[in-house]
Design an enzyme around this catalytic site. Structure first.
Site, PDB file in Angstrom:
ATOM      1  N   SER A   1      44.768  38.064  32.510  1.00 39.08           N
ATOM      2  CA  SER A   1      43.886  38.790  31.589  1.00 39.08           C
ATOM      3  C   SER A   1      42.636  38.009  31.200  1.00 39.08           C
ATOM      4  O   SER A   1      41.754  38.549  30.544  1.00 39.08           O
ATOM      5  CB  SER A   1      44.647  39.171  30.325  1.00 39.08           C
ATOM      6  OG  SER A   1      45.833  39.842  30.657  1.00 39.08           O
ATOM      7  N   ALA A   2      42.556  36.739  31.579  1.00 39.96           N
ATOM      8  CA  ALA A   2      41.381  35.898  31.325  1.00 39.96           C
ATOM      9  C   ALA A   2      41.080  35.752  29.834  1.00 39.96           C
ATOM     10  O   ALA A   2      39.935  35.640  29.430  1.00 39.96           O
ATOM     11  CB  ALA A   2      40.159  36.421  32.077  1.00 39.96           C
TER      12      ALA A   2
ATOM     13  N   HIS B   1      43.730  32.877  24.122  1.00 39.64           N
ATOM     14  CA  HIS B   1      44.435  33.461  22.983  1.00 39.64           C
ATOM     15  C   HIS B   1      44.253  32.642  21.713  1.00 39.64           C
ATOM     16  O   HIS B   1      44.070  31.425  21.771  1.00 39.64           O
ATOM     17  CB  HIS B   1      45.934  33.573  23.296  1.00 39.64           C
ATOM     18  CG  HIS B   1      46.238  34.619  24.325  1.00 39.64           C
ATOM     19  ND1 HIS B   1      46.239  35.962  24.045  1.00 39.64           N
ATOM     20  CD2 HIS B   1      46.539  34.512  25.651  1.00 39.64           C
ATOM     21  CE1 HIS B   1      46.543  36.639  25.148  1.00 39.64           C
ATOM     22  NE2 HIS B   1      46.718  35.778  26.143  1.00 39.64           N
TER      23      HIS B   1
ATOM     24  N   SER C   1      51.937  33.259  29.942  1.00 43.43           N
ATOM     25  CA  SER C   1      50.965  33.354  28.857  1.00 43.43           C
ATOM     26  C   SER C   1      51.489  32.547  27.670  1.00 43.43           C
ATOM     27  O   SER C   1      52.685  32.617  27.388  1.00 43.43           O
ATOM     28  CB  SER C   1      50.803  34.814  28.459  1.00 43.43           C
ATOM     29  OG  SER C   1      49.914  34.916  27.389  1.00 43.43           O
TER      30      SER C   1
ATOM     31  N   VAL D   1      52.650  21.339  50.079  1.00 41.22           N
ATOM     32  CA  VAL D   1      53.583  20.207  49.949  1.00 41.22           C
ATOM     33  C   VAL D   1      54.891  20.565  50.638  1.00 41.22           C
ATOM     34  O   VAL D   1      55.452  21.641  50.413  1.00 41.22           O
ATOM     35  CB  VAL D   1      53.810  19.881  48.456  1.00 41.22           C
ATOM     36  CG1 VAL D   1      54.950  18.891  48.279  1.00 41.22           C
ATOM     37  CG2 VAL D   1      52.528  19.340  47.843  1.00 41.22           C
TER      38      VAL D   1
ATOM     39  N   CYS E   1      29.811  48.378  44.227  1.00 39.00           N
ATOM     40  CA  CYS E   1      29.893  48.689  45.662  1.00 39.00           C
ATOM     41  C   CYS E   1      30.927  47.803  46.360  1.00 39.00           C
ATOM     42  O   CYS E   1      31.223  48.014  47.533  1.00 39.00           O
ATOM     43  CB  CYS E   1      28.534  48.619  46.348  1.00 39.00           C
ATOM     44  SG  CYS E   1      28.089  47.039  47.055  1.00 39.00           S
TER      45      CYS E   1
ATOM     46  N   THR F   1      46.114  31.649  38.504  1.00 38.02           N
ATOM     47  CA  THR F   1      44.831  31.517  37.808  1.00 38.02           C
ATOM     48  C   THR F   1      43.873  32.669  38.095  1.00 38.02           C
ATOM     49  O   THR F   1      43.077  33.058  37.250  1.00 38.02           O
ATOM     50  CB  THR F   1      44.184  30.177  38.224  1.00 38.02           C
ATOM     51  OG1 THR F   1      45.085  29.131  37.880  1.00 38.02           O
ATOM     52  CG2 THR F   1      42.856  29.952  37.547  1.00 38.02           C
TER      53      THR F   1
END
Lengths: 511, 416
Positions: free
Chosen positions: A76-77, A80, A371, A203, A471, A72
């Site tokens: 590519s966030a 789609h 994806s 787990v 920074c 997660t």
């Protein structure tokens, strides 16, 4: 066992035997269904939240110290459109549906989601043929609003794109978001509705009884009784699958490397820009990020099954990104790089999701989330608590009338008008004390993040964006460390970058 | 929302800002100095080593001592210091500076603004070094703050990338505190820091300096476990095959350069395309008549004393309200041996000033030629790490005015 003191009536229907008890027409169900979801990535967290919409006791187990830190966190966030998935795949089914759920989901969870739309650029006649194929596929998959735009129309809207292009495929429903925020907010939502989150709980076993039904899940910390176990453990899904004795899914990690550019480059594109996809992948993209930066990538490198923790970047991968993005957007300036990173996505030989019930009664898969896993996650969550449960254990869950969908919004002072900000500071002066000077994040916002679950430097960074700027934490890291101690009551010796052995500092200089 | 009128508003209370505000206040201007940290002094507060003040006070002070001298002067001259203040934005059309603090928003309406916002350290992420992203990688300034102000060692087995001064200082500091400092890698064939720091911080502590060397990969999933270094071909700047070496460390400290911070003004003030500093003339005026600038946001200095002197110039000139400023300036054009000059323009009718230059290469013996034909100075041992300071006197200015130069060309020639 009745944990809430309430008794829930089973629906008016005959149910077959499942697990350890019967439910018949009109009978009083003696206890609530116990659901254990393994993995607090976006898929697992949304599934766990979905089950709290029903009369279930939900436990969400996560091996990491915070939610959303596996697949997660580094992708590519992109939400789609759903045109890219071959019809008849499971992907196609969930992607288009999931995309449509993002408007309400982002409102409920109060996370950033922008329908930027996406372009696929064509540079040759062959490419244009490909775009036409995508258009047909979009129609079949029920993705609306797609069209092929001529070069000039595209350039009017996205003037920085390569003028050598001939045409572009436009999908208006594509969007961008912060996947880790969805996972974190879904966990919070689940907790607000009575679900319990167990981070730091890898787990080690899944118990199946002699009748072939799940009994519970064993972690390094404790045993969780379960009627339903959902395997949403991302790259680790095959390990869990083998724990219940099922055949492995033959998952392997596919590495994607990325370059993140500073906000100075942010205005270069305002939609997601794709090349023409290949069979292998959607290619290397130029993606605006919700906080105003630009993401370049990903590469697609298949790794050995055992390399599920190899998120290292490579010289070759980064060079490849640099060499390919200029074909889409010639003016991209890599000297504006803020950071580089790599993520892994679980791939299978079938290149499709594995979702739903299994031969083991009560054991459900939400695996192989390649994806468009992020886009599909809300649809998969909905399916899991309804159709999948019905099909797998023959039960229709009773809805939880007390379910509250909304998660409070994170205050972002940088998004407020000066007057609003001033009023906020009058109420709590901590919102006037600047900590992250690049992204303008105040002490108040960092305190909120800690109260809402941040336990590490990265936990604060991913929630608030403090340290995400140019920074890279140079100015705020020492302050964030102090705030984690002050508000999180975490002793200096236990402070980490992101849990496990990522200790931040060594011993005291002087005692 | 509060609105405050002031004569001079100075942004950033480091060495340049303190000096500028003292000069402005001593000329009777109502001067406010804004600082985002809890305390004035800037990076001097964490520089507990000595070596400051040789030019300004003719004695050797530590950073906190040096800052304290200015703090006392600020008290005397009536500079109003406001700490824990964040400048949100600067509006040049309304001549307003918008700030936020725990007391709420304040809009300042200054007659003049002096930008003394300093620099930030170049971060690891921007270097695009392949490998993992573990904990244990710090910039030298962050490590210095943890060690000197927050009483924490960053790690035990340490390697440094980049030979900038803060890095060299930290190599010594960490060695003194018992850490195992295994070496310093510098990509360039010459060190980035002052010669005295190479001698006092590395040589005296037997810390090896690897020139033409850089880190090519970092290893370790959670905490840094090792780095791979390689020698680089100075011409092609690529790693030499077979020179790779893996070193086990738990900490990597970076001293790979400072970047002038000008985000507040870069949309309306001229910024130098290569140094990223504010373009200033010899009176420390920027391209916007309302704004003056001094310090590391103009260019990266190597001595704080020089920053102080330029801060003073900015403070003096920013407080001259009644006079009309001499407008005639000549641009400075740099030859191929010079990387940086402060200032970037010379005010023909202005005051004498000190010209600072940074060479692009090591030159054993060189002639600094200004004009052409205006000033010639022979200098020995020219290094990119050490600025050349050349006073530009009243006489030089007169000669400049008499000449028909339309720009001032500066270069360094090898030989005598």
């Amino acid at each position: 066992m009745n944990t809430t003191g309430r008794v829930y009536r089973a629906p008016e229907k005959d149910y077959p035997f499942f697990g350890a008890f019967f439910i018949k027409r009109g009978e009083i169900m003696e206890r609530r269904l116990r659901v254990v979801v393994i993995g607090a990535g976006i898929v697992g967290a949304l599934i766990a939240r979905e089950f709290t919409k029903y009369a279930c006791d939900v436990c969400l187990l996560e091996q990491e110290i915070e939610a959303g830190w596996g697949v997660t966190k580094a992708n590519s966030a992109i939400v789609h459109g759903g045109y890219d998935d071959e019809p008849a795949t499971i992907r196609a089914k969930f992607c288009a549906q999931g995309n449509q759920m993002y408007d309400s989901l982002s409102k409920e969870l109060n996370i950033d989601f922008q329908r930027t739309g996406s372009y696929v650029l064509a540079f040759s006649d062959e490419d244009i043929l490909h775009l036409e194929g995508l258009l047909t596929q979009a129609k079949t998959n029920g993705v609306i609003g797609c069209r092929i735009d001529r070069r000039d129309e595209v350039l009017t809207r996205q003037p920085k794109l390569n003028k050598m292009m001939k045409a572009a495929f436009w999908c208006p429903s594509a969007g961008i978001t912060e996947p880790w925020m969805i996972a974190m907010a879904a966990v919070e939502s689940m907790q607000l509705n009575g679900g319990r989150f167990f981070p730091g709980n890898p787990v080690i076993g899944v118990d199946v009884d002699h009748k072939g039904a799940v009994r519970g899940v064993r972690t390094s910390q404790e045993f969780f009784h379960a009627d339903i176990v959902v395997n949403a453990s991302g790259l680790y899904a095959d390990r869990i699958t083998q724990m219940v004795g099922l055949d492995p899914l033959l998952l392997y990690p596919r590495k994607g490397e990325y370059i993140l550019l500073d906000k100075k480059m942010g205005s270069i594109v305002s939609a997601v820009i794709f090349p023409v996809p290949t069979k292998q992948s959607k290619g290397i993209l130029v993606v605006p990020t919700v906080d105003g930066g630009v993401l370049l990538g990903p590469t697609a490198e298949d790794l050995d099954q055992r390399c599920i923790e190899d998120t290292s970047t490579t010289r070759i991968g980064l060079e490849r990104i640099k060499s390919l993005v200029h074909r889409l957007v010639p003016d991209i300036d890599e000297s504006q790089t803020v950071k580089t990173f790599a993520g892994l996505r679980p791939e299978t030989p079938l290149k499709d999701f594995v979702v739903g019930p299994t031969e083991i009664k009560g054991f459900f898969q939400a695996a192989a989330m390649r994806s468009p896993g992020l886009t599909s996650a809300p649809a998969i969550a909905k399916y899991m608590a309804t159709e999948a449960v019905q099909e797998g254990i023959g039960i229709q869950l009773t809805s939880n009338p007390h379910f509250r969908p909304n998660v409070p919004k994170y205050i972002r002072t940088s998004e407020q008008s000066l007057t609003q900000w001033d009023e906020l500071v009058a109420k709590d002066p901590r919102y006037g004390k600047m900590i992250c000077v690049c992204n303008k994040i105040t002490e108040g916002e960092i305190r909120d993040a800690i109260i809402r679950g941040a336990r590490t430097v990265d936990g604060i960074k991913f929630r608030t964006r403090a340290g995400f700027g140019h920074c890279q934490g140079g100015f705020c890291l020492p302050k964030v460390v102090e705030l984690l101690q002050r508000y999180g009551h975490i002793p200096m010796d236990q402070l980490t970058l992101r849990g496990k052995a990522s200790a931040l500092l060594s011993s005291e200089v002087r005692t | 929302m509060k609105e405050i009128r002031v004569d001079v508003l100075v942004i950033g209370a480091g060495a340049a800002g303190m000096a500028a505000s003292i000069e402005s206040a001593s000329r009777g201007c109502h001067t406010v100095l804004l600082e985002r940290e809890d305390c004035s002094g800037g990076v001097l507060n964490q520089c507990i080593h000595n070596g400051f003040g040789l030019h300004v006070f003719k004695e050797e002070l530590t950073g906190p001592e040096y800052a304290d001298r200015f703090r006392r002067q600020m008290d005397e001259k009536g500079v109003q210091v406001r700490t824990v203040q964040f400048v949100v934005s600067i509006d040049p059309s309304k001549k307003a500076v918008i700030t936020m603090s725990q007391e709420g928003a304040v809009v300042f309406h200054p007659k003049r603004v002096i930008m003394t916002t300093g620099a930030r350290e170049r971060a690891f992420g921007s270097l695009m070094i392949p490998g993992t992203r573990p904990s244990g990688i710090f910039t030298a300034g962050v490590a210095q703050r943890f060690v000197n102000l927050q009483n924490r060692l960053p790690g035990k087995k340490i390697f440094l990338l980049g030979s900038g001064d803060i890095g060299l200082i930290m190599a010594r500091r960490l060695a003194l505190e018992g850490a195992d400092v295994l070496g310093v890698a510098e990509l360039m064939p010459f060190p980035g820091g002052l010669a005295r720091n190479i001698a006092q911080c590395l040589n005296d502590f037997d810390i090896p300096l690897h020139l033409s060397t850089s880190v090519v990969e970092v290893h370790g999933k959670d905490r840094l476990e090792a780095i791979t270094i390689a020698r680089f071909d100075p011409k092609t700047r690529t790693a030499i095959d077979g020179s790779h070496k893996k070193i086990e460390v738990d900490t990597l400290i970076l001293s790979v350069g400072l970047i002038p911070q000008n985000e507040l003004i870069d949309s309306f003030v001229q910024i130098h395309p290569t140094t990223k500093g504010v373009v200033v003339d010899s009176m420390m005026r920027t391209s916007h008549p309302w704004i003056f600038a001094a310090g590391n946001n103009v260019a990266i200095y190597d001595l704080v004393d020089f920053v102080t002197l330029d801060g003073k110039t900015a403070g003096q000139n920013a407080s001259r309200f009644e006079e009309t400023f001499p407008s005639d300036t000549l641009p400075i054009v740099l030859g191929k041996s010079v990387g940086v000059s402060i200032p970037n323009k010379i005010v023909k009718q202005g005051d004498p000033f000190i010209l600072y230059l940074r060479s692009k290469k090591v030159i054993e013996k060189g002639i600094v030629e200004i004009g052409p034909g205006l000033i010639r100075r022979t200098r020995i041992g020219i290094k990119p790490s050490e600025m050349i300071d050349i006073p530009f006197t009243q006489k030089d200015l007169e000669r400049l005015r008499e000449s028909n130069l339309d720009r001032v060309y500066i270069d360094i020639q090898e030989g005598s």
